[in-house]
Enzyme design. Structure first.
Site, PDB file in Angstrom:
ATOM      1  N   HIS A 171       0.829  -0.992   0.102  1.00 22.98           N
ATOM      2  CA  HIS A 171      -0.114  -0.188  -0.100  1.00 22.98           C
ATOM      3  C   HIS A 171       0.840   1.178  -0.013  1.00 22.98           C
ATOM      4  O   HIS A 171       0.409   2.207  -0.162  1.00 22.98           O
ATOM      5  CB  HIS A 171      -0.918   0.113   1.162  1.00 22.98           C
ATOM      6  CG  HIS A 171      -2.017  -1.022   1.299  1.00 22.98           C
ATOM      7  ND1 HIS A 171      -3.359  -0.668   0.753  1.00 22.98           N
ATOM      8  CD2 HIS A 171      -2.087  -2.335   1.206  1.00 22.98           C
ATOM      9  CE1 HIS A 171      -4.122  -1.749   0.642  1.00 22.98           C
ATOM     10  NE2 HIS A 171      -3.337  -2.722   1.039  1.00 22.98           N
ATOM     11  N   ASP A 212       3.484   9.501  -0.761  1.00 22.30           N
ATOM     12  CA  ASP A 212       2.131   8.739  -0.500  1.00 22.30           C
ATOM     13  C   ASP A 212       1.936   7.462  -1.333  1.00 22.30           C
ATOM     14  O   ASP A 212       2.301   7.761  -2.558  1.00 22.30           O
ATOM     15  CB  ASP A 212       0.889   9.658  -0.317  1.00 22.30           C
ATOM     16  CG  ASP A 212      -0.175   9.283   0.991  1.00 22.30           C
ATOM     17  OD1 ASP A 212      -0.345   8.209   1.073  1.00 22.30           O
ATOM     18  OD2 ASP A 212      -0.686  10.085   1.171  1.00 22.30           O
TER      19      ASP A 212
HETATM   20  P1  ADQ Z   1      -3.128   6.020   4.787  1.00 24.07           P
HETATM   21  O1  ADQ Z   1      -1.821   6.420   5.177  1.00 24.07           O
HETATM   22  O2  ADQ Z   1      -4.089   6.015   6.021  1.00 24.07           O
HETATM   23  O3  ADQ Z   1      -3.164   4.756   3.909  1.00 24.07           O
HETATM   24  P2  ADQ Z   1      -5.189   7.281   2.913  1.00 24.07           P
HETATM   25  O4  ADQ Z   1      -5.070   6.489   1.728  1.00 24.07           O
HETATM   26  O5  ADQ Z   1      -5.375   8.888   2.699  1.00 24.07           O
HETATM   27  O6  ADQ Z   1      -4.150   7.425   3.740  1.00 24.07           O
HETATM   28  O7  ADQ Z   1      -6.329   6.991   3.765  1.00 24.07           O
HETATM   29  C1  ADQ Z   1      -6.715   7.474   4.889  1.00 24.07           C
HETATM   30  C2  ADQ Z   1      -8.198   7.240   5.256  1.00 24.07           C
HETATM   31  O8  ADQ Z   1      -8.500   7.540   6.588  1.00 24.07           O
HETATM   32  C3  ADQ Z   1      -9.187   7.703   4.286  1.00 24.07           C
HETATM   33  O9  ADQ Z   1     -10.236   6.962   4.106  1.00 24.07           O
HETATM   34  C4  ADQ Z   1      -9.738   9.014   5.265  1.00 24.07           C
HETATM   35  O10 ADQ Z   1     -11.234   9.029   4.937  1.00 24.07           O
HETATM   36  C5  ADQ Z   1      -9.639   8.369   6.686  1.00 24.07           C
HETATM   37  N1  ADQ Z   1      -9.486   9.556   7.545  1.00 24.07           N
HETATM   38  C6  ADQ Z   1      -8.488  10.565   7.382  1.00 24.07           C
HETATM   39  N2  ADQ Z   1      -8.648  11.316   8.243  1.00 24.07           N
HETATM   40  C7  ADQ Z   1      -9.907  11.289   8.932  1.00 24.07           C
HETATM   41  C8  ADQ Z   1     -10.593  11.658  10.071  1.00 24.07           C
HETATM   42  N3  ADQ Z   1     -10.157  12.656  10.736  1.00 24.07           N
HETATM   43  N4  ADQ Z   1     -11.465  10.890  10.379  1.00 24.07           N
HETATM   44  C9  ADQ Z   1     -12.044  10.010   9.781  1.00 24.07           C
HETATM   45  N5  ADQ Z   1     -11.506   9.469   8.760  1.00 24.07           N
HETATM   46  C10 ADQ Z   1     -10.285   9.954   8.430  1.00 24.07           C
HETATM   47  C11 ADQ Z   1      -2.443   3.989   3.553  1.00 24.07           C
HETATM   48  C12 ADQ Z   1      -1.176   4.609   2.391  1.00 24.07           C
HETATM   49  C13 ADQ Z   1      -1.940   5.313   1.350  1.00 24.07           C
HETATM   50  C14 ADQ Z   1      -3.005   4.342   0.557  1.00 24.07           C
HETATM   51  C15 ADQ Z   1      -3.763   3.726   1.558  1.00 24.07           C
HETATM   52  C16 ADQ Z   1      -4.437   2.734   0.818  1.00 24.07           C
HETATM   53  O11 ADQ Z   1      -0.437   5.295   3.337  1.00 24.07           O
HETATM   54  O12 ADQ Z   1      -0.924   5.741   0.364  1.00 24.07           O
HETATM   55  O13 ADQ Z   1      -3.587   5.394  -0.203  1.00 24.07           O
HETATM   56  O14 ADQ Z   1      -2.961   2.926   2.440  1.00 24.07           O
HETATM   57  O15 ADQ Z   1      -3.890   1.810  -0.049  1.00 24.07           O
END
Ligand code: ADQ
Length: 490
Positions: free
Chosen positions: A170, A382
Site C-alpha cells: 500500500h 504517499d
Molecule cells: P493512509 O496513509 O492511512 O493509507 P489514505 O489513503 O489517505 O492514507 O487513507 C486515509 C483514510 O483515513 C481515508 O479513507 C480517510 O477518509 C480516513 N481519514 C483520514 N482522516 C480522517 C478523520 N479525521 N476522520 C475520519 N477518517 C479519516 C495507506 C497508504 C496510502 C494508501 C492507503 C490505501 O499510506 O498511500 O492510499 O493505505 O492503500
C-alpha cells in the site's frame, strides 16, 4: 481458469475491528484507515476470511468471543494472531514503522535500523504464517497486505504449505539508492519474490522494485509490457503488477447527496460565513506534509493579503501512532504552527485556520468534503492517498478543485485534472491556491467532472478485480456469495 478456489482470505497487520479498553471494559470498534476502508465492502457477504492482529495484547482475553458478533455482522470470519507487547514493539512500532515506513517514503534519516527490530519482524511473520497455514486450505486465495507482512510467502513455503498468494504493497516502493540502505535488503527482496503476484500502487513503484531486484538478484529476468509483467528467477516465475487502489465511489457520492448530509455541509459553510473553504484531511503522519501545508497557507495570506477574511483553511487530522515519539513531536509542531498563523492574521470575526485533531464520524467527514471549495492534498510522499479520491467523489455538484502533491501515487491517475504541486515548495502551493481560488465556475466544473469520472470508473471494485484477474484470472463476482456457498455445502 482455475475452478477450485473457494474463499478469498485477506491477511493484514490489523483486523478490520479493533479491541479497546474503555472504562475497564473491552469493546470492539470498526477500524479506521485506508486498508479497512478499501477492503471491508469487498469481503462483505462473500463468506471470506480476514486474518490479523486485534490490537489487544492481553493473554487472558477471549478475543475470538469478543469478535464473534462483529464477524456475524460483517459477513466474514475473523481470526486473530495473538501478539505480546514485546512483539508489537519490535515488529510493529520498530521494524514496520521506524524502518520500512520512513525508508519507503524516502525519509531515510528517520530510520532506526536496530537488528532486534528485524529479528522480531521475522518471528512475528512466522507466527502470522502459522495462523494462515492453519486457517486456510489450498483452495483459498491468500491475499496478503502491506509492508508488515512481506515474509508471508517465504515462511509458508519454508513450512511446506502450498498456497496461492498475492501481495499488495500500500505504500511506495523506493528507488535503489534508497532501498539499498536497508541492512536486510537482500533477504527482504528475496522474500518478496516468493509470492505468486506482487502488486504496487503505481508503475513507478513497480519499476523501482524491478530495478532493485536486478541489482540484488542479477539472475532475475523481467519480461512483458503493460500493467502486469513476469519475472523469471530460473527455478520459478512470479509476476509484478501496478494496481492503483481506489474507493467505493458510489458510497461516498450517495452519502454526500443525502439531504441530512447536505444540510450538515451547509451548516459548515454557514458557520464559516460562506467564505471559501480549503480542506486538508489526513492521519497525523509526518509523510502527509501537514506543517508544510500550514506554512503554505501562511505564505498565501502574506503574499495575497486580499484573501484575508475571505478564506478558511480547515485541517482535520486523525490521531495515529500516538505512542511514537516522532508523532508526538509532530502533533506539538502542528499545534504551534496553527497558533502562530492564527496569531499573525486573525481579526474579530475571522480565524484563518481551523484545526481538528480527532477521527470524524463518516457522515461528518463526507459533509466536510462536500462543503470544501478546494481539497488540499499535499503529502511529501504517499502510496496512493484515498483522501484525494474521496474528496472528488463527494464534490457531487462538480464545483470543487483538487490540489494534489506530485508525490502522491494518486497523481499518476489524476494528473490531468488535479492541480499538481510540489509540497516542499510553499510559494508554489500558495500560488496554486491563489490561482484556483480565481478559477471561474466553468473551469472548476470541467476539471472536477473529469476527476469524478476517473474515480467512478476506476473504483475499489475495479481495483479488486484487476488484482484478482492478474493473480488467479478471476473477478470478485466469481467468489460465491455467502448464501450460495452454504447451499452448496448442504
Ligand atoms: P493512509 O496513509 O492511512 O493509507 P489514505 O489513503 O489517505 O492514507 O487513507 C486515509 C483514510 O483515513 C481515508 O479513507 C480517510 O477518509 C480516513 N481519514 C483520514 N482522516 C480522517 C478523520 N479525521 N476522520 C475520519 N477518517 C479519516 C495507506 C497508504 C496510502 C494508501 C492507503 C490505501 O499510506 O498511500 O492510499 O493505505 O492503500
Amino acid at each position: 481458469m482455475e475452478s477450485e478456489l473457494r474463499r478469498l482470505v485477506v491477511v493484514s497487520n490489523r483486523l478490520p475491528a479493533a479491541l479497546k479498553k474503555e472504562g475497564g471494559e473491552w469493546t470492539v470498534k470498526a477500524g479506521a484507515g485506508g486498508l479497512v476502508t478499501a477492503l471491508a465492502p469487498v469481503l462483505r457477504n462473500r463468506g471470506g476470511v480476514w486474518i490479523g492482529w486485534s490490537g489487544a495484547s492481553d493473554p487472558d482475553l477471549d478475543v475470538d468471543g469478543l469478535l464473534a458478533d462483529f464477524s456475524a455482522e460483517a459477513g466474514y470470519d475473523l481470526y486473530t494472531v495473538g501478539l505480546t507487547p514485546e512483539e508489537v514493539d519490535g515488529y510493529y512500532y520498530g521494524f514496520s514503522n521506524e524502518i520500512i515506513w520512513p525508508l519507503f517514503h524516502d525519509l531515510q534519516t528517520r530510520c532506526r535500523f536496530h537488528p532486534q527490530f528485524w529479528r522480531m519482524y521475522l518471528d512475528v511473520n512466522f507466527k502470522f504464517a502459522e495462523v494462515v497455514a492453519r486457517k486456510t486450505t489450498s483452495d483459498d486465495y491468500v491475499w496478503i497486505h502491506d509492508y508488515h507482512l512481506m515474509h508471508q510467502a517465504f515462511f509458508l513455503k519454508s513450512m511446506g504449505v502450498k498456497r496461492k498468494t498475492g501481495f499488495f504493497l500500500h505504500i511506495p516502493f523506493p528507488p535503489p539508492d534508497i532501498f539499498m540502505k536497508l541492512p536486510w535488503r537482500w533477504k527482504l527482496i528475496q522474500a518478496l519474490t516468493e509470492f505468486d503476484l506482487v502488486g504496487f500502487q503505481t508503475l513507478q513503484d513497480r519499476r523501482n522494485f524491478a530495478e532493485c531486484l536486478r541489482r540484488l538478484m542479477p539472475e532475475a529476468r523481467v519480461s512483458g509490457r503493460g500493467g502486469v509483467v513476469s519475472v523469471d528467477m530460473g527455478s520459478r516465475k512470479f509476476r509484478l503488477g501496478a494496481f492503483p487502489i481506489s474507493i467505493d465511489f458510489n458510497q461516498f457520492n450517495d452519502l454526500a447527496e443525502q439531504p441530512d448530509v447536505a444540510r450538515e455541509a451547509f451548516k459548515i459553510k454557514e458557520a464559516l460565513r460562506h467564505r471559501k473553504i480549503i480542506l486538508g484531511v489526513d492521519r497525523l503522519d509526518y509523510t502527509k506534509g501537514i506543517p508544510e501545508r500550514i506554512r503554505s497557507i501562511q505564505t498565501l495570506l502574506r503574499r495575497y493579503p486580499d484573501l484575508k477574511g475571505r478564506v478558511n483553511f480547515v485541517q482535520i487530522a486523525v490521531p495515529s501512532r500516538e505512542e511514537v515519539g516522532d508523532y508526538k513531536e509532530l502533533r506539538t509542531e502542528i499545534e504551534q504552527l496553527v497558533g502562530r498563523v492564527n496569531g499573525e492574521f486573525s481579526f474579530p470575526g475571522w480565524v484563518p485556520v481551523h484545526y481538528h485533531y480527532r477521527s470524524l464520524p463518516h457522515r461528518e467527514l463526507v459533509a466536510y468534503y462536500a462543503a470544501a471549495d478546494v481539497g488540499l492534498v499535499t503529502p511529501l510522499r504517499d502510496g496512493m492517498n484515498l483522501v484525494a479520491k474521496e474528496y472528488c467523489a463527494c464534490s457531487t455538484d462538480g464545483d470543487g478543485v483538487l490540489i494534489l502533491s506530485e508525490f502522491a501515487g494518486a497523481a499518476a491517475q489524476l494528473q490531468k485534472d488535479a492541480y499538481l504541486v510540489n509540497p516542499y515548495d510553499m510559494e508554489g502551493v500558495a500560488k496554486a491556491l491563489h490561482r484556483v481560488l480565481h478559477w471561474d465556475k466553468g473551469q472548476r466544473l470541467e476539471h472536477m467532472t473529469r476527476l469524478r469520472d476517473q474515480v467512478r470508473k476506476n473504483n475499489i471494485y475495479w481495483w479488486v478485480d484487476s488484482f484478482l484477474q492478474a493473480g488467479i484470472a478471476r473477478s470478485l463476482g466469481d467468489f460465491p456469495e455467502v448464501d450460495a456457498l452454504r447451499y452448496e455445502r448442504g
